[in-house]
Design a protein around this motif. Sequence first.
Motif: not given
Length: 462
Positions: A110, A275-282
Motif C-alpha cells: 500500500g 477487497e477494499l483498496e488500501q487507501r479506503e481501508r486506511d
Amino acid sequence: MSDSSFSSLPLSPAMLANLEQLGYRDMTAIQQQSLPLILDRRDVIAQAKTGSGKTAAFGIGMLHKLNPAYFAVQALVLCPTRELADQVAQELRRLARFTPNIKVLTLTGGVPMGPQIGSLEHGAHVIVGTPGRLLDHIGRGSLKLSALQTLVLDEADRMTDMGFHEEIAAIVKVCPARRQTLLFSATYPDDIRQSSAAFLRDPVEIKVESLHNADRIEQRFYAVAAEQRNDAVARLLHHFRPVSTLAFCNTKIHCRELAAQLRAQGFSALALYGELEQRERDEILIQFANRSCSVLVATDVAARGLDIQTLDAVINVDVSKDTEVHIHRIGRTGRGSAAGLALNLCAPNEKKWVALIEQYQNAPVAWSDLGALEPSSDAPLQAPMVTLCIMGGKKDKLRPGDLLGALTADVGLLKDQVGKINISEFMTYVALDRRIAEHAVDKLGAGNIKGKNFKMRFLHKE
C-alpha cells in the motif's frame, strides 16, 4: 519480588528501567507464561487474545538477545495487516528505548517500494511486515535474513484465513534453520497446527484462558428473525447510544447493506471488509479511531489487528460458528478498567452456536427482550467528530504541531475541538468537532499552513 514482576526475569537493568518508565510493572498471564521460555530461546506456540500483552511478550524476548552493534536484520515479525504491523512496530520502538541504537523498520504493502528499499540499504535490526511485501523485498534482494535470530508469526490464524500460507512458507524457507520461532494466535485450529508444524522446532504450547471477566463485559443475547437483524441493530444503537461500536457480520455483502441502512437512518456508519483498496481501508480506520465514525460494520478478517482503545460496544449481528472467534470479538470492548457491552443477535438457526458458547464459558447466556428496548433519544447517533483530509503530508514537512497551531492560533479553535491528527507521506487527516468543522475549514482555507495553501476535503461527512 513476586513472580509476576518483570524484575524476576534475567533482563538488563536498562531494559527493566525502561519497562518501569513505560508502566510495565506486573506481567500479564501470557507474558508470565511465555517470557521465561522465550528468554530460554525455546520455540513457543502461544494462544492468547488481542489485548493480552503478547506484543510485549515477544518484543522483550527478541530485544533482550539483540546486538545493537551488529547492523543486520536479527528479528522479523510477520503480521496479517498493515495496521497491525504499524501498531507492533510502534510498540517495539517503545520497548527498544533502553538503548538508543536499535532500528525498527515497517515493510507493508500500500506504500511505494522505493523509500523502503532506501531504508533497508541503511540497515535495520528488526523488521515488522506483511507477508506479500516481505516476499517482494526478498525476491528483489533488498531484504536479507541470513543473520536472523528470531521469527515471530503474529495473528497466525488470521494470516492463514487471509490466504497467506504459501507466502509465509516461502519466507520461512529463506530464514536460517538455527533460529527461534514464536507463533502467536488468538485461535489455534488443527489446520494451523498442521501447516505450522514444519516452521517450529520442539515448541512449547501455551494457552492463556480466553474467557473474559463477566464483571467488566456485560453480554446480552436477543432472539430475532433473520430478516429483522438490520432493524434490530438500529434499535440497539438507539437504546444504548454507544459513542463507538464495532458490529460484526459474517459476509462483506451484509456489511455493506447494514452500513448503508444505518447511514440512511442518520447514523455515522462505515463498512470494513476484504477487497477494499488500501487507501479506503486506511481512511475508514482513521475515522473510526478518531471518533468521526460511530459504527464500524466489519467482517472478522477485516477487523483483525484493529486496536481501538475506547470501544463502548460490540454487536454480533451474526453469531460466529467458532466460539473462540466469539470470545475474541467481545474482548474488543471492556479493555483495561473500562466497562464493555457485548450485544448478540440470534436467529433461530443459530441457537446451536449459542449452545456451544454456553458450553465453552460453562454458564448459560443472558437472554433479553428486544421488544422491551425504548430509544433513549430520537436524535440520530452521529459521531462527535468529522475528519478533514488535507492534501499534504510528511513530504511537505507537515507536523502535528503545525496543524494544531494553525487551527488554534489562526482559526481560533480550542484544543479540545481538535482531535487526533494522522500524517502520512502525502495526506494529513485531522479530526474536528462536528459542530465547528465547516466554520473552521472556511477560515483555514482562507489562510495557509506553513506558508502554503493545501487542498482540503471532508471524509464521509453526512
